[in-house]
Design a protein around this motif. Structure first.
Motif, PDB file in Angstrom:
ATOM      1  N   GLY A   1     -26.399 -29.698  -3.304  1.00  0.00           N
ATOM      2  CA  GLY A   1     -27.103 -30.379  -2.234  1.00  0.00           C
ATOM      3  C   GLY A   1     -28.298 -29.557  -1.791  1.00  0.00           C
ATOM      4  N   SER A   2     -28.571 -29.591  -0.499  1.00  0.00           N
ATOM      5  CA  SER A   2     -29.681 -28.825   0.058  1.00  0.00           C
ATOM      6  C   SER A   2     -29.166 -27.967   1.196  1.00  0.00           C
ATOM      7  CB  SER A   2     -30.775 -29.765   0.574  1.00  0.00           C
ATOM      8  OG  SER A   2     -31.834 -29.042   1.179  1.00  0.00           O
ATOM      9  N   ALA A   3     -29.283 -26.659   1.056  1.00  0.00           N
ATOM     10  CA  ALA A   3     -28.805 -25.726   2.080  1.00  0.00           C
ATOM     11  C   ALA A   3     -29.783 -24.571   2.215  1.00  0.00           C
ATOM     12  CB  ALA A   3     -27.424 -25.196   1.721  1.00  0.00           C
ATOM     13  N   PRO A   4     -29.883 -23.991   3.418  1.00  0.00           N
ATOM     14  CA  PRO A   4     -30.710 -22.791   3.560  1.00  0.00           C
ATOM     15  C   PRO A   4     -30.133 -21.661   2.717  1.00  0.00           C
ATOM     16  CG  PRO A   4     -30.096 -23.724   5.702  1.00  0.00           C
ATOM     17  CD  PRO A   4     -29.245 -24.397   4.686  1.00  0.00           C
ATOM     18  N   ALA A   5     -30.932 -20.656   2.444  1.00  0.00           N
ATOM     19  CA  ALA A   5     -30.414 -19.467   1.777  1.00  0.00           C
ATOM     20  C   ALA A   5     -29.392 -18.795   2.674  1.00  0.00           C
ATOM     21  CB  ALA A   5     -31.550 -18.501   1.458  1.00  0.00           C
ATOM     22  N   GLU A   6     -28.390 -18.173   2.092  1.00  0.00           N
ATOM     23  CA  GLU A   6     -27.341 -17.533   2.889  1.00  0.00           C
ATOM     24  C   GLU A   6     -27.926 -16.503   3.845  1.00  0.00           C
ATOM     25  OE1 GLU A   6     -24.483 -14.493   4.040  1.00  0.00           O
ATOM     26  OE2 GLU A   6     -26.175 -14.208   2.657  1.00  0.00           O
ATOM     27  N   SER A   7     -28.982 -15.849   3.438  1.00  0.00           N
ATOM     28  CA  SER A   7     -29.593 -14.800   4.265  1.00  0.00           C
ATOM     29  C   SER A   7     -30.229 -15.338   5.539  1.00  0.00           C
ATOM     30  CB  SER A   7     -30.650 -14.052   3.448  1.00  0.00           C
ATOM     31  OG  SER A   7     -31.663 -14.949   2.991  1.00  0.00           O
ATOM     32  N   GLU A   8     -30.396 -16.662   5.640  1.00  0.00           N
ATOM     33  CA  GLU A   8     -31.035 -17.250   6.816  1.00  0.00           C
ATOM     34  C   GLU A   8     -30.063 -17.521   7.965  1.00  0.00           C
ATOM     35  OE1 GLU A   8     -33.499 -20.641   5.945  1.00  0.00           O
ATOM     36  OE2 GLU A   8     -34.174 -19.791   4.044  1.00  0.00           O
ATOM     37  N   ASP A   9     -28.803 -17.163   7.815  1.00  0.00           N
ATOM     38  CA  ASP A   9     -27.846 -17.503   8.869  1.00  0.00           C
ATOM     39  C   ASP A   9     -27.978 -16.639  10.117  1.00  0.00           C
ATOM     40  OD1 ASP A   9     -26.661 -15.099   8.149  1.00  0.00           O
ATOM     41  OD2 ASP A   9     -24.664 -15.935   7.851  1.00  0.00           O
ATOM     42  N   GLY A  10     -28.661 -15.507  10.002  1.00  0.00           N
ATOM     43  CA  GLY A  10     -28.927 -14.690  11.171  1.00  0.00           C
ATOM     44  C   GLY A  10     -27.779 -13.831  11.638  1.00  0.00           C
ATOM     45  N   SER A  11     -26.670 -13.810  10.914  1.00  0.00           N
ATOM     46  CA  SER A  11     -25.522 -13.007  11.328  1.00  0.00           C
ATOM     47  C   SER A  11     -25.672 -11.575  10.821  1.00  0.00           C
ATOM     48  CB  SER A  11     -24.214 -13.607  10.801  1.00  0.00           C
ATOM     49  OG  SER A  11     -24.067 -13.325   9.421  1.00  0.00           O
ATOM     50  N   THR A  12     -24.769 -10.719  11.304  1.00  0.00           N
ATOM     51  CA  THR A  12     -24.742  -9.334  10.845  1.00  0.00           C
ATOM     52  C   THR A  12     -23.649  -9.129   9.797  1.00  0.00           C
ATOM     53  OG1 THR A  12     -23.251  -8.740  12.656  1.00  0.00           O
ATOM     54  CG2 THR A  12     -25.624  -8.481  13.043  1.00  0.00           C
ATOM     55  N   ALA A  13     -23.121 -10.220   9.247  1.00  0.00           N
ATOM     56  CA  ALA A  13     -22.010 -10.136   8.298  1.00  0.00           C
ATOM     57  C   ALA A  13     -22.399  -9.349   7.052  1.00  0.00           C
ATOM     58  CB  ALA A  13     -21.550 -11.539   7.902  1.00  0.00           C
ATOM     59  N   ASP A  14     -21.456  -8.563   6.548  1.00  0.00           N
ATOM     60  CA  ASP A  14     -21.658  -7.844   5.297  1.00  0.00           C
ATOM     61  C   ASP A  14     -21.480  -8.848   4.160  1.00  0.00           C
ATOM     62  OD1 ASP A  14     -21.088  -6.301   2.877  1.00  0.00           O
ATOM     63  OD2 ASP A  14     -20.904  -4.563   4.198  1.00  0.00           O
ATOM     64  N   ASP A  15     -22.497  -9.016   3.331  1.00  0.00           N
ATOM     65  CA  ASP A  15     -22.437 -10.074   2.330  1.00  0.00           C
ATOM     66  C   ASP A  15     -21.498  -9.761   1.171  1.00  0.00           C
ATOM     67  OD1 ASP A  15     -23.844  -8.278   0.757  1.00  0.00           O
ATOM     68  OD2 ASP A  15     -25.720  -9.400   0.796  1.00  0.00           O
ATOM     69  N   ARG A  16     -20.772  -8.628   1.260  1.00  0.00           N
ATOM     70  CA  ARG A  16     -19.752  -8.320   0.257  1.00  0.00           C
ATOM     71  C   ARG A  16     -18.340  -8.567   0.761  1.00  0.00           C
ATOM     72  NH1 ARG A  16     -21.811  -2.360   0.068  1.00  0.00           N
ATOM     73  NH2 ARG A  16     -21.856  -2.956   2.262  1.00  0.00           N
ATOM     74  N   THR A  17     -18.174  -8.766   2.100  1.00  0.00           N
ATOM     75  CA  THR A  17     -16.811  -8.782   2.644  1.00  0.00           C
ATOM     76  C   THR A  17     -16.500  -9.925   3.605  1.00  0.00           C
ATOM     77  OG1 THR A  17     -17.485  -7.335   4.473  1.00  0.00           O
ATOM     78  CG2 THR A  17     -16.642  -6.257   2.482  1.00  0.00           C
ATOM     79  N   TYR A  18     -17.513 -10.664   4.068  1.00  0.00           N
ATOM     80  CA  TYR A  18     -17.224 -11.663   5.099  1.00  0.00           C
ATOM     81  C   TYR A  18     -16.283 -12.761   4.600  1.00  0.00           C
ATOM     82  CZ  TYR A  18     -20.907 -14.712   3.013  1.00  0.00           C
ATOM     83  OH  TYR A  18     -21.660 -15.496   2.177  1.00  0.00           O
ATOM     84  N   LEU A  19     -15.488 -13.269   5.525  1.00  0.00           N
ATOM     85  CA  LEU A  19     -14.552 -14.379   5.285  1.00  0.00           C
ATOM     86  C   LEU A  19     -13.564 -14.083   4.151  1.00  0.00           C
ATOM     87  CD1 LEU A  19     -17.029 -17.354   5.816  1.00  0.00           C
ATOM     88  CD2 LEU A  19     -15.489 -16.294   7.479  1.00  0.00           C
ATOM     89  N   ARG A  20     -13.120 -12.819   4.120  1.00  0.00           N
ATOM     90  CA  ARG A  20     -12.060 -12.377   3.212  1.00  0.00           C
ATOM     91  C   ARG A  20     -11.154 -11.426   3.976  1.00  0.00           C
ATOM     92  NH1 ARG A  20     -13.542 -13.148  -2.317  1.00  0.00           N
ATOM     93  NH2 ARG A  20     -15.753 -13.689  -2.569  1.00  0.00           N
ATOM     94  N   GLY A  21      -9.858 -11.487   3.712  1.00  0.00           N
ATOM     95  CA  GLY A  21      -8.983 -10.535   4.364  1.00  0.00           C
ATOM     96  C   GLY A  21      -7.508 -10.745   4.066  1.00  0.00           C
ATOM     97  N   TYR A  22      -6.730  -9.708   4.411  1.00  0.00           N
ATOM     98  CA  TYR A  22      -5.268  -9.713   4.317  1.00  0.00           C
ATOM     99  C   TYR A  22      -4.677  -9.649   5.720  1.00  0.00           C
ATOM    100  CZ  TYR A  22      -5.052  -8.114  -0.648  1.00  0.00           C
ATOM    101  OH  TYR A  22      -5.141  -7.992  -2.013  1.00  0.00           O
ATOM    102  N   GLN A  23      -3.488 -10.181   5.868  1.00  0.00           N
ATOM    103  CA  GLN A  23      -2.623  -9.885   6.996  1.00  0.00           C
ATOM    104  C   GLN A  23      -1.213  -9.674   6.470  1.00  0.00           C
ATOM    105  OE1 GLN A  23      -2.908  -9.958  11.061  1.00  0.00           O
ATOM    106  NE2 GLN A  23      -4.148  -8.629   9.744  1.00  0.00           N
ATOM    107  N   ILE A  24      -0.475  -8.757   7.122  1.00  0.00           N
ATOM    108  CA  ILE A  24       0.888  -8.428   6.725  1.00  0.00           C
ATOM    109  C   ILE A  24       1.847  -9.161   7.654  1.00  0.00           C
ATOM    110  CG2 ILE A  24       2.513  -6.582   6.216  1.00  0.00           C
ATOM    111  CD1 ILE A  24      -0.141  -6.442   4.642  1.00  0.00           C
ATOM    112  N   ALA A  25       2.811  -9.874   7.092  1.00  0.00           N
ATOM    113  CA  ALA A  25       3.737 -10.692   7.879  1.00  0.00           C
ATOM    114  C   ALA A  25       4.626  -9.824   8.762  1.00  0.00           C
ATOM    115  CB  ALA A  25       4.593 -11.549   6.949  1.00  0.00           C
ATOM    116  N   ASN A  26       4.839 -10.285   9.992  1.00  0.00           N
ATOM    117  CA  ASN A  26       5.727  -9.590  10.908  1.00  0.00           C
ATOM    118  C   ASN A  26       7.187  -9.922  10.583  1.00  0.00           C
ATOM    119  OD1 ASN A  26       6.275 -12.136  11.987  1.00  0.00           O
ATOM    120  ND2 ASN A  26       5.063 -11.817  13.847  1.00  0.00           N
ATOM    121  N   GLY A  27       8.092  -9.548  11.480  1.00  0.00           N
ATOM    122  CA  GLY A  27       9.510  -9.756  11.231  1.00  0.00           C
ATOM    123  C   GLY A  27       9.912 -11.202  11.090  1.00  0.00           C
TER     124      GLY A  27
END
Length: 314
Positions: free
Chosen positions: A133-159
């Motif tokens: 489709g048509s989207a701005p470049a990712e760099s235009e979002d204006g955030s300070t997100a690290d473009d190698r790590t954003y919207l990725r992660g682990y969590q460890i289940a509790n008891g």
């Protein structure tokens, strides 16, 4: 969906909960919901929930094991909030991991790993991949997100087998419907801000109701990505199985204002002795650019002690 959007602006961000409800017969959907929220409940409530699950006649596992797709990266951080400042409708995934081979008993210590695209369809590590489709470049979002790590992660289940992620509602990219990738790991441990060792028991994806997704995509910043959105019925991966295929049950935080976010639930039934290669049986997930990474995080990717925007957290 076409590029005709109503222009709404997200007025306030609010953390919300999305969790599990894929346990099956004998009223276990309700039990799964209570178990998923057990870390906010009393001890008595949690005990009652576990008892209701363990005495059920059946425990439905997530039946669809699908490909991890082309946008997976090793080395995701263990942290609750994975947004790094990325804009979007608030979404907190709240998930319960249970043993589908042992009466849906919780699996404490299981590591749930998720990754998904941003509001315009870009993945961290693959920010030059055209989302269609048509989207701005990712760099235009204006955030300070690290473009190698954003919207990725682990969590460890509790008891109680519960994990919680604070994130945003994902956008979309051609030719896929709106989705979140997930892996469930057991047998490893947190090390240097990430999760090491063990094995992957399940590789899958979470999906969203078309009506909810299409309404959210009329809001800013999603509305700046125009084009043809792939619905669930036309998706190459979702097989129509509802919750057992990863379809989240969602509830609006404010029924008249979707920009306030959503909460929901899903229980992840796994076999702790099984191992998933990530090859899956479903379709692909789009094709990354020729110069994109190929499954290994960049050598200089931040770890738990890195910059504040990418630091590990509970």
């Amino acid at each position: 969906m076409t590029g005709n959007h109503r222009d709404k602006t997200i007025t306030r961000r609010r953390a919300i909960a999305v969790t599990g409800g894929t346990v099956a017969a004998g009223g276990l959907t309700v039990a799964g919901y209570r178990s998923a929220f057990a870390d906010d409940a009393t001890t008595a409530d949690a005990t009652a929930s576990a008892s209701a699950i363990s005495t059920g006649s059946e425990c439905m596992t997530l039946t669809t094991s699908v490909t991890e797709g082309p946008y997976y990266l090793d080395g995701a951080l263990v942290r609750k909030n994975i947004t790094e400042g990325k804009s979007g409708v608030p979404l907190t995934l709240r998930l319960t991991v249970v043993d589908a081979t042992d009466g849906c008993t919780p699996v404490p210590g299981a590591a749930v790993e998720i990754w998904h695209c941003d509001a315009w369809g870009y993945y961290s590590g693959y920010t030059t991949a055209n989302p269609g489709g048509s989207a701005p470049a990712e760099s235009e979002d204006g955030s300070t997100a690290d473009d190698r790590t954003y919207l990725r992660g682990y969590q460890i289940a509790n008891g109680n087998g519960v994990v919680k992620f604070e994130t945003i509602f994902p956008g979309w990219y051609t030719p896929r419907t709106c989705h979140i990738h997930v892996k469930v790991h057991t047998g490893g441990a947190k090390e240097d801000g990430t999760y090491e060792g063990g094995k992957v028991n399940h590789t899958g994806q979470f999906f969203f109701d078309d009506t909810v997704a299409e309404e959210i995509f009329t809001l800013e910043p999603y509305s700046r990505h125009s084009g043809s959105y792939t619905t669930l019925d036309n998706d190459m991966v979702y097989d129509g199985g509802g919750a057992s295929s990863g379809l989240l049950t969602l509830e609006a935080v404010h029924k008249k204002d979707p920009s306030k976010g959503y909460k929901g639930f899903l229980t992840l039934g796994i076999d702790p002795d099984a191992e998933s290669t990530g090859a899956g049986s479903g379709g692909g997930g789009g094709t990354p650019p020729n110069d994109a990474p190929t499954g290994t995080a960049p050598s200089d990717a931040p770890t738990g002690s890195a910059s504040p925007s990418a630091s590990a957290s509970s």
